[in-house]
Write an enzyme that holds these catalytic residues in place. Structure first.
Site, PDB file in Angstrom:
ATOM      1  N   ARG A   1       0.840  -1.210   0.000  1.00 23.25           N
ATOM      2  CA  ARG A   1       0.000   0.000   0.000  1.00 23.25           C
ATOM      3  C   ARG A   1       0.873   1.258   0.000  1.00 23.25           C
ATOM      4  NH1 ARG A   1      -5.187  -1.762   2.270  1.00 23.25           N
ATOM      5  NH2 ARG A   1      -5.980  -2.959   0.516  1.00 23.25           N
TER       6      ARG A   1
ATOM      7  N   GLU B   1      -0.943  -8.716  -6.312  1.00 26.59           N
ATOM      8  CA  GLU B   1      -2.269  -9.168  -6.762  1.00 26.59           C
ATOM      9  C   GLU B   1      -2.248 -10.667  -7.074  1.00 26.59           C
ATOM     10  OE1 GLU B   1      -5.079  -7.744  -6.679  1.00 26.59           O
ATOM     11  OE2 GLU B   1      -4.360  -5.783  -6.114  1.00 26.59           O
TER      12      GLU B   1
ATOM     13  N   GLN C   1      -5.271 -16.184  -4.107  1.00 23.86           N
ATOM     14  CA  GLN C   1      -5.841 -17.345  -3.421  1.00 23.86           C
ATOM     15  C   GLN C   1      -5.266 -17.524  -2.023  1.00 23.86           C
ATOM     16  OE1 GLN C   1      -8.156 -19.360  -4.658  1.00 23.86           O
ATOM     17  NE2 GLN C   1      -8.222 -18.606  -6.754  1.00 23.86           N
ATOM     18  N   THR C   2      -4.520 -16.541  -1.562  1.00 27.95           N
ATOM     19  CA  THR C   2      -3.819 -16.717  -0.292  1.00 27.95           C
ATOM     20  C   THR C   2      -4.176 -15.574   0.645  1.00 27.95           C
ATOM     21  OG1 THR C   2      -2.001 -17.628  -1.566  1.00 27.95           O
ATOM     22  CG2 THR C   2      -1.507 -17.063   0.693  1.00 27.95           C
TER      23      THR C   2
ATOM     24  N   LEU D   1       3.240 -21.258  -1.836  1.00 28.28           N
ATOM     25  CA  LEU D   1       2.055 -20.506  -2.262  1.00 28.28           C
ATOM     26  C   LEU D   1       1.128 -21.348  -3.137  1.00 28.28           C
ATOM     27  CD1 LEU D   1       3.667 -17.055  -3.131  1.00 28.28           C
ATOM     28  CD2 LEU D   1       1.987 -17.493  -1.348  1.00 28.28           C
TER      29      LEU D   1
ATOM     30  N   TYR E   1      -0.297 -23.191  -6.677  1.00 22.86           N
ATOM     31  CA  TYR E   1      -0.625 -22.586  -7.982  1.00 22.86           C
ATOM     32  C   TYR E   1       0.652 -22.167  -8.728  1.00 22.86           C
ATOM     33  CZ  TYR E   1      -5.181 -22.297  -5.769  1.00 22.86           C
ATOM     34  OH  TYR E   1      -6.340 -22.596  -5.121  1.00 22.86           O
TER      35      TYR E   1
ATOM     36  N   TYR F   1      -9.252  -8.902 -13.967  1.00 30.07           N
ATOM     37  CA  TYR F   1      -9.211  -8.406 -12.591  1.00 30.07           C
ATOM     38  C   TYR F   1      -7.853  -7.754 -12.295  1.00 30.07           C
ATOM     39  CZ  TYR F   1      -8.371  -8.245  -7.670  1.00 30.07           C
ATOM     40  OH  TYR F   1      -7.997  -7.805  -6.439  1.00 30.07           O
TER      41      TYR F   1
ATOM     42  N   ASP G   1     -14.011  -9.043  -8.776  1.00 30.66           N
ATOM     43  CA  ASP G   1     -13.660 -10.410  -8.366  1.00 30.66           C
ATOM     44  C   ASP G   1     -14.761 -10.911  -7.433  1.00 30.66           C
ATOM     45  OD1 ASP G   1     -13.291  -8.945  -6.077  1.00 30.66           O
ATOM     46  OD2 ASP G   1     -11.354  -9.819  -5.577  1.00 30.66           O
TER      47      ASP G   1
ATOM     48  N   CYS H   1     -17.499  -7.536   4.969  1.00 25.65           N
ATOM     49  CA  CYS H   1     -18.539  -8.258   4.213  1.00 25.65           C
ATOM     50  C   CYS H   1     -18.000  -9.629   3.817  1.00 25.65           C
ATOM     51  CB  CYS H   1     -18.946  -7.442   2.980  1.00 25.65           C
ATOM     52  SG  CYS H   1     -20.484  -8.046   2.248  1.00 25.65           S
TER      53      CYS H   1
ATOM     54  N   CYS I   1     -20.464  -2.239   9.334  1.00 22.81           N
ATOM     55  CA  CYS I   1     -20.260  -1.934   7.915  1.00 22.81           C
ATOM     56  C   CYS I   1     -20.656  -0.489   7.588  1.00 22.81           C
ATOM     57  CB  CYS I   1     -21.079  -2.905   7.074  1.00 22.81           C
ATOM     58  SG  CYS I   1     -20.955  -2.570   5.312  1.00 22.81           S
TER      59      CYS I   1
HETATM   60  S1  SF4 Z   1     -24.350  -4.455   5.448  1.00 23.40           S
HETATM   61 FE1  SF4 Z   1     -22.260  -4.416   4.699  1.00 23.40          FE
HETATM   62  S2  SF4 Z   1     -21.361  -6.281   5.539  1.00 23.40           S
HETATM   63 FE2  SF4 Z   1     -23.565  -6.502   5.659  1.00 23.40          FE
HETATM   64  S3  SF4 Z   1     -24.105  -7.555   3.789  1.00 23.40           S
HETATM   65 FE3  SF4 Z   1     -24.365  -5.384   3.424  1.00 23.40          FE
HETATM   66  S4  SF4 Z   1     -22.438  -4.760   2.493  1.00 23.40           S
HETATM   67 FE4  SF4 Z   1     -22.086  -6.721   3.470  1.00 23.40          FE
END
Ligand code: SF4
Length: 347
Positions: free
Chosen positions: A30, A42, A47-48, A85, A87, A125, A143, A196, A206
């Site tokens: 970052r 990326e 997958q990790t 890793l 793959y 992606y 993705d 999420c 969220c």
């Molecule tokens: S409120 Fe947020 S965490 Fe919950 S399902 Fe919706 S986007 Fe996902």
């Protein structure tokens, strides 16, 4: 509850960016906009989990800090640094793409989404992630995270296993995309992995819960919709761990059906070696679309002439435990070597 039909969907993107500014994970990649490092990260983290892959990523970019170093490295060494890793075809593609950048782009990482997409092993992606983070392109990096978050926000039951899902969710993403797509893509990565989540999402924490239709309707568990399950195929394999005085025989895999370019034990032996079979170990191992049942025969050869005949006829590579560290093996064979070494030291 706000009425979702009257919402300005762009504010969803803005809210997500505000959340990201305060909550972005502090990760080494970052701190940079170097497209080479973003590309490697990326691929490593496709997958990790971040916690599992971070050391591998750091070691990889330390040894291969730029496109040129990677392009000039021997393939075996690239595979070695990819060890752990899985793959491995990704490592082979990364290596080839670095060589492609040296020959086709004079060693300069291409800036444009369409050009990045031409590199070996880079899909839509990754091209979107690299071009948006490093070169300010407006491409959403769609993705599994995008599928999940967007299908929940819009309570959209489009089947994510449908072959049109990528295009469908790319269009849906346009509704919420803010100006800074690079940060938005990274924010989606963080939201998808930290909040999420596929199971037990933390909806009460969220930043989008006021806008999320699935949450407001108490139907989060119904999204995303995925109907088609790919059934894993069963595959039986046999290997012969042919060894003598701490040395054993290996070869590099030629077919790319599974475990492309990794090293393996002989998959068959001659009649003369049959009497030297001491035991057999059964190992079950799962790959993404395959269930492997592997029989590994322990063949301890105490005749020098039989050992040498077998090697000469089949051109196997002789190695030992130390030497095997320099090669990459499929996980079940690596475990077998480790166990063998432990037992051999005890004897
Ligand atoms: S409120 Fe947020 S965490 Fe919950 S399902 Fe919706 S986007 Fe996902």
């Amino acid at each position: 509850m706000e009425n979702i039909e009257n919402q300005d969907f762009k504010q969803i993107g803005s809210k997500l960016l505000d959340w990201y500014k305060k909550n972005a994970r502090d990760l080494p990649f970052r701190q940079t906009k170097d497209p080479y490092k973003i590309w490697i990260c990326e691929i490593v983290f496709q997958q990790t989990r971040i916690s599992q892959g971070l050391n591998h990523y750091n070691n990889f970019v330390k040894r291969f800090p730029d496109v040129k170093t990677l392009a000039e490295a021997p393939e075996d060494e690239v595979l070695l640094y990819w060890k752990g890793l899985g793959y491995y075809s990704r490592a082979i593609n990364i290596h080839k793409a670095a060589q492609q950048i040296m020959t086709d782009y004079y060693g300069v990482f291409p800036h444009d989404y369409e050009e990045i997409l031409k590199l070996k092993g880079i899909g839509k992606y990754t091209a979107a992630a690299v071009s948006s983070i490093c070169f300010d392109s407006k491409m959403p990096a769609v993705d599994g995270n995008f599928y999940r978050v967007l299908s929940r926000i819009f309570a959209d039951d489009f089947d994510i296993s449908n072959s049109r899902a990528f295009n469908y969710f790319s269009e849906l993403a346009q509704l919420v995309l803010p100006e800074n797509v690079g940060d938005f893509n990274q924010a989606m990565m963080d939201l998808g992995s930290e909040i999420c989540k596929p199971k037990n999402p933390l909806c009460h924490e969220c930043p989008l819960n006021q806008d999320c239709l699935a949450f407001q309707l108490n139907k989060v568990s119904e999204f995303p919709v995925k109907t088609k399950k790919v059934k894993a195929a069963d595959l039986d394999l046999k290997y012969y761990f042919v060894h003598r005085n701490g040395q054993f025989l290996i070869q590099q895999r030629k077919d790319d059906f599974i475990w492309k370019k990794l090293f393996e034990f002989p998959p068959e032996i001659s009649e003369e070696l049959m009497p030297f079979i001491k035991s057999v170990k059964n190992v079950n191992h799962k790959l993404t679309h395959k269930n492997l049942s592997i029989e590994i025969f322990n063949v301890e050869v105490d005749s020098e002439s039989v050992w040498e005949d077998f090697i000469i006829k089949n051109q196997y590579i002789i190695t030992d435990f130390e030497g095997s560290h320099e090669k990459s093996f499929p996980k079940p064979l690596e475990n077998y070597i480790q166990n063998y070494h432990t037992a051999y030291r005890i004897l």
